[in-house]
Write a protein that holds these residues in place. Structure first.
Motif, short mmCIF file in Angstrom:
data_model
loop_
_atom_site.label_atom_id
_atom_site.label_comp_id
_atom_site.label_asym_id
_atom_site.label_seq_id
_atom_site.Cartn_x
_atom_site.Cartn_y
_atom_site.Cartn_z
N SER A 138 0.84 -1.19 0.00
CA SER A 138 0.00 0.00 0.00
C SER A 138 0.88 1.24 0.00
O SER A 138 2.01 1.23 0.49
N GLY A 139 0.34 2.30 -0.60
CA GLY A 139 1.08 3.55 -0.68
C GLY A 139 0.24 4.64 -1.30
O GLY A 139 -0.97 4.48 -1.50
N VAL A 140 0.89 5.77 -1.63
CA VAL A 140 0.21 6.93 -2.19
C VAL A 140 0.81 7.24 -3.56
O VAL A 140 2.03 7.25 -3.74
N VAL A 141 -0.06 7.50 -4.53
CA VAL A 141 0.37 7.86 -5.88
C VAL A 141 0.96 9.27 -5.84
O VAL A 141 0.32 10.21 -5.37
N THR A 142 2.21 9.41 -6.31
CA THR A 142 2.88 10.71 -6.30
C THR A 142 3.03 11.31 -7.69
O THR A 142 3.32 12.49 -7.82
N ALA A 143 2.84 10.50 -8.75
CA ALA A 143 2.92 11.02 -10.12
C ALA A 143 2.18 10.08 -11.05
O ALA A 143 2.15 8.86 -10.83
N LEU A 169 -4.54 -3.17 -9.07
CA LEU A 169 -4.48 -1.92 -8.32
C LEU A 169 -5.87 -1.53 -7.84
O LEU A 169 -6.83 -1.54 -8.61
N GLN A 170 -5.98 -1.18 -6.55
CA GLN A 170 -7.25 -0.76 -5.98
C GLN A 170 -7.06 0.58 -5.28
O GLN A 170 -6.19 0.71 -4.41
N VAL A 171 -7.84 1.59 -5.67
CA VAL A 171 -7.80 2.89 -5.01
C VAL A 171 -8.67 2.78 -3.77
O VAL A 171 -9.84 2.40 -3.85
N THR A 172 -8.11 3.11 -2.59
CA THR A 172 -8.85 2.98 -1.34
C THR A 172 -9.30 4.32 -0.77
O THR A 172 -10.27 4.37 -0.03
N SER A 173 -8.58 5.41 -1.09
CA SER A 173 -8.96 6.74 -0.62
C SER A 173 -8.15 7.77 -1.38
O SER A 173 -7.33 7.43 -2.23
N HIS A 174 -8.37 9.04 -1.05
CA HIS A 174 -7.63 10.13 -1.69
C HIS A 174 -7.09 11.05 -0.62
O HIS A 174 -7.82 11.43 0.31
N ASP A 175 -5.81 11.42 -0.73
CA ASP A 175 -5.15 12.29 0.24
C ASP A 175 -4.82 13.62 -0.43
O ASP A 175 -3.83 13.70 -1.15
N PRO A 176 -5.62 14.67 -0.24
CA PRO A 176 -5.36 15.95 -0.88
C PRO A 176 -4.00 16.55 -0.52
O PRO A 176 -3.43 17.30 -1.28
N GLN A 177 -3.46 16.22 0.65
CA GLN A 177 -2.15 16.74 1.05
C GLN A 177 -1.05 16.23 0.14
O GLN A 177 -0.06 16.92 -0.08
N ALA A 178 -1.20 15.04 -0.43
CA ALA A 178 -0.19 14.48 -1.33
C ALA A 178 -0.08 15.32 -2.59
O ALA A 178 0.99 15.48 -3.16
N GLU A 179 -1.19 15.91 -3.05
CA GLU A 179 -1.17 16.78 -4.23
C GLU A 179 -0.34 18.02 -3.95
O GLU A 179 0.40 18.48 -4.80
N ALA A 180 -0.46 18.58 -2.76
CA ALA A 180 0.26 19.79 -2.39
C ALA A 180 1.76 19.58 -2.32
O ALA A 180 2.52 20.49 -2.59
N THR A 181 2.20 18.35 -2.00
CA THR A 181 3.64 18.08 -1.88
C THR A 181 4.22 17.50 -3.15
O THR A 181 5.41 17.30 -3.25
N ILE A 195 2.61 5.05 -13.41
CA ILE A 195 2.37 5.73 -12.14
C ILE A 195 3.57 5.55 -11.23
O ILE A 195 4.32 4.59 -11.35
N THR A 196 3.75 6.51 -10.33
CA THR A 196 4.77 6.43 -9.30
C THR A 196 4.06 6.36 -7.96
O THR A 196 3.16 7.16 -7.69
N VAL A 197 4.46 5.38 -7.14
CA VAL A 197 3.84 5.19 -5.83
C VAL A 197 4.92 5.27 -4.77
O VAL A 197 5.98 4.65 -4.89
N MET A 208 8.04 3.07 -9.94
CA MET A 208 7.34 3.51 -11.15
C MET A 208 6.94 2.25 -11.90
O MET A 208 7.78 1.38 -12.12
N PHE A 209 5.66 2.15 -12.26
CA PHE A 209 5.22 0.97 -12.99
C PHE A 209 3.90 1.22 -13.69
O PHE A 209 3.21 2.20 -13.43
N VAL A 210 3.57 0.31 -14.61
CA VAL A 210 2.27 0.29 -15.26
C VAL A 210 1.52 -0.88 -14.65
O VAL A 210 1.91 -2.03 -14.83
N PRO A 211 0.47 -0.60 -13.88
CA PRO A 211 -0.24 -1.70 -13.22
C PRO A 211 -0.97 -2.59 -14.22
O PRO A 211 -1.51 -2.10 -15.21
#
Length: 66
Positions: free
Chosen positions: A21-26, A51-63, A32-34, A43-46
């Protein structure tokens, strides 16, 4: 489609290997980069269904620096 800031679970294609598990950064097309919870990143092509999206972290977009 995944977006930067999405928290994801990725099933392993290898028997006996744990789900990661992790957060998508790009996102660049299908690539995608996780940032994994373990601290490493990949970095990989799932492949379909791994791949299952479980939630969204708006703070990750800011960083995101890309």
């Amino acid at each position: 489609m995944v977006e930067v800031g999405d928290r994801v679970l990725v099933e392993s294609e290898k028997v006996g290997t744990a789900t990661r598990s992790g957060v998508v950064t790009a996102v660049d097309g299908p690539l995608i980069t996780v940032q994994w919870d373990s601290g490493s990143s990949s970095m990989f092509v799932p492949s379909a269904g791994c791949l299952q999206v479980t939630s969204h972290d708006p703070q990750a977009e800011a960083t995101d620096s890309s």
